[in-house]
Design a protein around this motif. Structure first.
Motif, PDB file in Angstrom:
ATOM      1  N   LEU A  18       0.824  -1.283   0.064  1.00  0.00           N
ATOM      2  CA  LEU A  18       0.094  -0.027   0.062  1.00  0.00           C
ATOM      3  C   LEU A  18       0.984   1.212   0.130  1.00  0.00           C
ATOM      4  O   LEU A  18       0.534   2.128  -0.860  1.00  0.00           O
ATOM      5  N   PHE A  19       1.997   1.193   0.789  1.00  0.00           N
ATOM      6  CA  PHE A  19       2.922   2.309   0.843  1.00  0.00           C
ATOM      7  C   PHE A  19       3.603   2.621  -0.882  1.00  0.00           C
ATOM      8  O   PHE A  19       3.328   3.697  -1.293  1.00  0.00           O
ATOM      9  N   ASP A  20       3.966   1.475  -1.171  1.00  0.00           N
ATOM     10  CA  ASP A  20       4.726   1.447  -2.279  1.00  0.00           C
ATOM     11  C   ASP A  20       3.563   1.979  -3.374  1.00  0.00           C
ATOM     12  O   ASP A  20       3.811   2.771  -4.529  1.00  0.00           O
ATOM     13  N   ARG A  21       2.356   1.565  -3.246  1.00  0.00           N
ATOM     14  CA  ARG A  21       1.182   2.000  -4.444  1.00  0.00           C
ATOM     15  C   ARG A  21       1.226   3.754  -4.331  1.00  0.00           C
ATOM     16  O   ARG A  21       1.052   4.318  -5.444  1.00  0.00           O
ATOM     17  N   VAL A  22       1.066   4.057  -3.126  1.00  0.00           N
ATOM     18  CA  VAL A  22       0.663   5.463  -2.911  1.00  0.00           C
ATOM     19  C   VAL A  22       1.877   6.265  -3.100  1.00  0.00           C
ATOM     20  O   VAL A  22       1.925   7.095  -4.061  1.00  0.00           O
ATOM     21  N   SER A  23       3.163   5.661  -2.937  1.00  0.00           N
ATOM     22  CA  SER A  23       4.462   6.217  -3.345  1.00  0.00           C
ATOM     23  C   SER A  23       4.587   6.603  -4.850  1.00  0.00           C
ATOM     24  O   SER A  23       5.034   7.450  -5.409  1.00  0.00           O
ATOM     25  N   GLY A  24       4.506   5.477  -5.419  1.00  0.00           N
ATOM     26  CA  GLY A  24       4.500   5.211  -6.938  1.00  0.00           C
ATOM     27  C   GLY A  24       3.475   6.404  -7.568  1.00  0.00           C
ATOM     28  O   GLY A  24       3.986   6.997  -8.716  1.00  0.00           O
ATOM     29  N   LEU A  25       2.131   6.642  -7.065  1.00  0.00           N
ATOM     30  CA  LEU A  25       1.587   7.430  -7.628  1.00  0.00           C
ATOM     31  C   LEU A  25       1.655   8.870  -7.450  1.00  0.00           C
ATOM     32  O   LEU A  25       1.664   9.762  -8.366  1.00  0.00           O
ATOM     33  N   ILE A  26       2.347   8.892  -6.314  1.00  0.00           N
ATOM     34  CA  ILE A  26       3.069  10.431  -5.988  1.00  0.00           C
ATOM     35  C   ILE A  26       4.121  10.695  -7.059  1.00  0.00           C
ATOM     36  O   ILE A  26       4.266  11.703  -7.591  1.00  0.00           O
ATOM     37  N   LEU A  27       5.055   9.808  -7.131  1.00  0.00           N
ATOM     38  CA  LEU A  27       6.111  10.108  -8.092  1.00  0.00           C
ATOM     39  C   LEU A  27       5.706   9.944  -9.543  1.00  0.00           C
ATOM     40  O   LEU A  27       6.514  10.666 -10.442  1.00  0.00           O
ATOM     41  N   GLU A  28       4.776   9.200  -9.942  1.00  0.00           N
ATOM     42  CA  GLU A  28       4.244   9.330 -11.306  1.00  0.00           C
ATOM     43  C   GLU A  28       3.557  10.694 -11.542  1.00  0.00           C
ATOM     44  O   GLU A  28       3.747  11.297 -12.692  1.00  0.00           O
ATOM     45  N   SER A  29       3.058  11.266 -10.565  1.00  0.00           N
ATOM     46  CA  SER A  29       2.272  12.528 -10.909  1.00  0.00           C
ATOM     47  C   SER A  29       3.479  13.771 -10.632  1.00  0.00           C
ATOM     48  O   SER A  29       3.308  14.713 -11.300  1.00  0.00           O
ATOM     49  N   PHE A  30       4.287  13.441  -9.685  1.00  0.00           N
ATOM     50  CA  PHE A  30       5.273  14.640  -9.499  1.00  0.00           C
ATOM     51  C   PHE A  30       6.668  13.880  -9.315  1.00  0.00           C
ATOM     52  O   PHE A  30       7.171  13.701  -8.298  1.00  0.00           O
ATOM     53  N   PRO A  31       7.396  13.339 -10.710  1.00  0.00           N
ATOM     54  CA  PRO A  31       8.673  12.772 -10.492  1.00  0.00           C
ATOM     55  C   PRO A  31       9.861  13.410  -9.823  1.00  0.00           C
ATOM     56  O   PRO A  31      10.497  12.733  -9.408  1.00  0.00           O
ATOM     57  N   GLY A  32       9.712  14.684  -9.471  1.00  0.00           N
ATOM     58  CA  GLY A  32      10.705  15.441  -8.762  1.00  0.00           C
ATOM     59  C   GLY A  32      10.514  15.418  -7.412  1.00  0.00           C
ATOM     60  O   GLY A  32      11.216  15.933  -6.530  1.00  0.00           O
ATOM     61  N   ALA A  33       9.452  14.820  -6.906  1.00  0.00           N
ATOM     62  CA  ALA A  33       9.035  14.840  -5.439  1.00  0.00           C
ATOM     63  C   ALA A  33       9.775  13.745  -4.556  1.00  0.00           C
ATOM     64  O   ALA A  33       9.134  12.770  -3.996  1.00  0.00           O
ATOM     65  N   SER A  34      10.964  13.574  -4.526  1.00  0.00           N
ATOM     66  CA  SER A  34      11.692  12.585  -3.861  1.00  0.00           C
ATOM     67  C   SER A  34      11.477  12.745  -2.369  1.00  0.00           C
ATOM     68  O   SER A  34      11.386  13.962  -1.825  1.00  0.00           O
ATOM     69  N   PRO A  35      11.276  11.668  -1.592  1.00  0.00           N
ATOM     70  CA  PRO A  35      10.702  11.745  -0.147  1.00  0.00           C
ATOM     71  C   PRO A  35      12.118  12.107   0.560  1.00  0.00           C
ATOM     72  O   PRO A  35      13.281  11.601   0.325  1.00  0.00           O
ATOM     73  N   VAL A  36      11.789  12.962   1.933  1.00  0.00           N
ATOM     74  CA  VAL A  36      12.511  13.330   2.844  1.00  0.00           C
ATOM     75  C   VAL A  36      11.989  12.669   4.130  1.00  0.00           C
ATOM     76  O   VAL A  36      10.580  12.736   3.909  1.00  0.00           O
ATOM     77  N   LEU A  37      12.669  12.626   5.116  1.00  0.00           N
ATOM     78  CA  LEU A  37      12.210  12.091   6.498  1.00  0.00           C
ATOM     79  C   LEU A  37      11.753  13.547   7.283  1.00  0.00           C
ATOM     80  O   LEU A  37      12.639  14.511   7.338  1.00  0.00           O
ATOM     81  N   SER A  38      10.525  13.622   7.387  1.00  0.00           N
ATOM     82  CA  SER A  38      10.074  14.719   8.193  1.00  0.00           C
ATOM     83  C   SER A  38       8.882  14.373   9.357  1.00  0.00           C
ATOM     84  O   SER A  38       8.161  13.771   9.038  1.00  0.00           O
ATOM     85  N   TYR A  39       8.944  14.854  10.324  1.00  0.00           N
ATOM     86  CA  TYR A  39       7.950  14.331  11.377  1.00  0.00           C
ATOM     87  C   TYR A  39       8.111  12.868  11.690  1.00  0.00           C
ATOM     88  O   TYR A  39       7.264  12.058  12.039  1.00  0.00           O
ATOM     89  N   GLY A  40       9.254  12.232  11.283  1.00  0.00           N
ATOM     90  CA  GLY A  40       9.546  10.927  11.522  1.00  0.00           C
ATOM     91  C   GLY A  40       8.942  10.035  10.491  1.00  0.00           C
ATOM     92  O   GLY A  40       8.949   8.710  10.601  1.00  0.00           O
ATOM     93  N   MET A  41       8.594  10.493   9.443  1.00  0.00           N
ATOM     94  CA  MET A  41       7.810   9.679   8.012  1.00  0.00           C
ATOM     95  C   MET A  41       8.496  10.302   6.878  1.00  0.00           C
ATOM     96  O   MET A  41       8.738  11.541   6.649  1.00  0.00           O
ATOM     97  N   PRO A  42       8.378   9.483   5.715  1.00  0.00           N
ATOM     98  CA  PRO A  42       8.564  10.219   4.507  1.00  0.00           C
ATOM     99  C   PRO A  42       7.482  11.011   4.214  1.00  0.00           C
ATOM    100  O   PRO A  42       6.274  11.056   4.304  1.00  0.00           O
ATOM    101  N   THR A  43       8.169  12.153   3.635  1.00  0.00           N
ATOM    102  CA  THR A  43       7.242  13.260   2.989  1.00  0.00           C
ATOM    103  C   THR A  43       7.736  13.807   1.633  1.00  0.00           C
ATOM    104  O   THR A  43       8.951  13.948   1.672  1.00  0.00           O
ATOM    105  N   TYR A  44       6.785  13.766   0.794  1.00  0.00           N
ATOM    106  CA  TYR A  44       6.991  14.158  -0.695  1.00  0.00           C
ATOM    107  C   TYR A  44       6.825  15.767  -0.839  1.00  0.00           C
ATOM    108  O   TYR A  44       5.558  16.115  -0.298  1.00  0.00           O
ATOM    109  N   ARG A  45       7.676  16.501  -1.116  1.00  0.00           N
ATOM    110  CA  ARG A  45       7.490  17.899  -1.315  1.00  0.00           C
ATOM    111  C   ARG A  45       7.766  18.175  -2.697  1.00  0.00           C
ATOM    112  O   ARG A  45       8.512  18.153  -3.370  1.00  0.00           O
ATOM    113  N   VAL A  46       6.703  19.322  -3.119  1.00  0.00           N
ATOM    114  CA  VAL A  46       6.587  20.111  -4.242  1.00  0.00           C
ATOM    115  C   VAL A  46       6.743  21.413  -4.153  1.00  0.00           C
ATOM    116  O   VAL A  46       5.591  21.872  -3.563  1.00  0.00           O
ATOM    117  N   GLY A  47       7.695  22.131  -4.068  1.00  0.00           N
ATOM    118  CA  GLY A  47       7.672  23.673  -3.674  1.00  0.00           C
ATOM    119  C   GLY A  47       7.251  23.824  -2.232  1.00  0.00           C
ATOM    120  O   GLY A  47       7.982  23.057  -1.568  1.00  0.00           O
TER     121      GLY A  47
END
Length: 111
Positions: A18-47
């Motif tokens: 399920l994580f991989d599914r959501v992460s894949g959809l994020i990266l498909e929609s926003f290829p430059g949104a590589s995750p960073v750790l924020s508040y102890g969890m993966p965070t995808y940032r766009v601007g």
């Protein structure tokens, strides 16, 4: 190994798909949104926009979206909203389509 990958590798197998599914959809929609750790969890940032994706006991949770930036997701799935701004997707009973998740992701991260 970086902290994000360590977090992802520690997700139990029954929730990892399920994580991989959501992460894949994020990266498909926003290829430059590589995750960073924020508040102890993966965070995808766009601007200045961000979407946190965290694992929990029964699946994954999404944080960082706003009711005005959810693409209508929470009105279609009010049963998945907990607390102030948390969407909880349970691995065993996810009835949410990829199209609905993409709409939520795009509405949340679109500048």
């Amino acid at each position: 190994m970086d902290a994000v990958q360590e977090y992802i590798d520690a997700i139990p197998p029954e929730h990892r798909f399920l994580f991989d599914r959501v992460s894949g959809l994020i990266l498909e929609s926003f290829p430059g949104a590589s995750p960073v750790l924020s508040y102890g969890m993966p965070t995808y940032r766009v601007g200045k926009r961000k979407l946190h994706v965290g694992a929990w006991q029964h699946g994954i949770s999404l944080y960082g979206w706003g009711k005005d930036r959810d693409g209508g997701f929470t009105s279609r799935h009010p049963e998945l909203v907990t607390g102030k701004a948390t969407i909880r997707l349970r691995s065993k009973d996810v009835g949410v389509t990829d199209a609905e998740l993409r709409e939520l992701i795009r509405a949340t991260l679109k500048a």
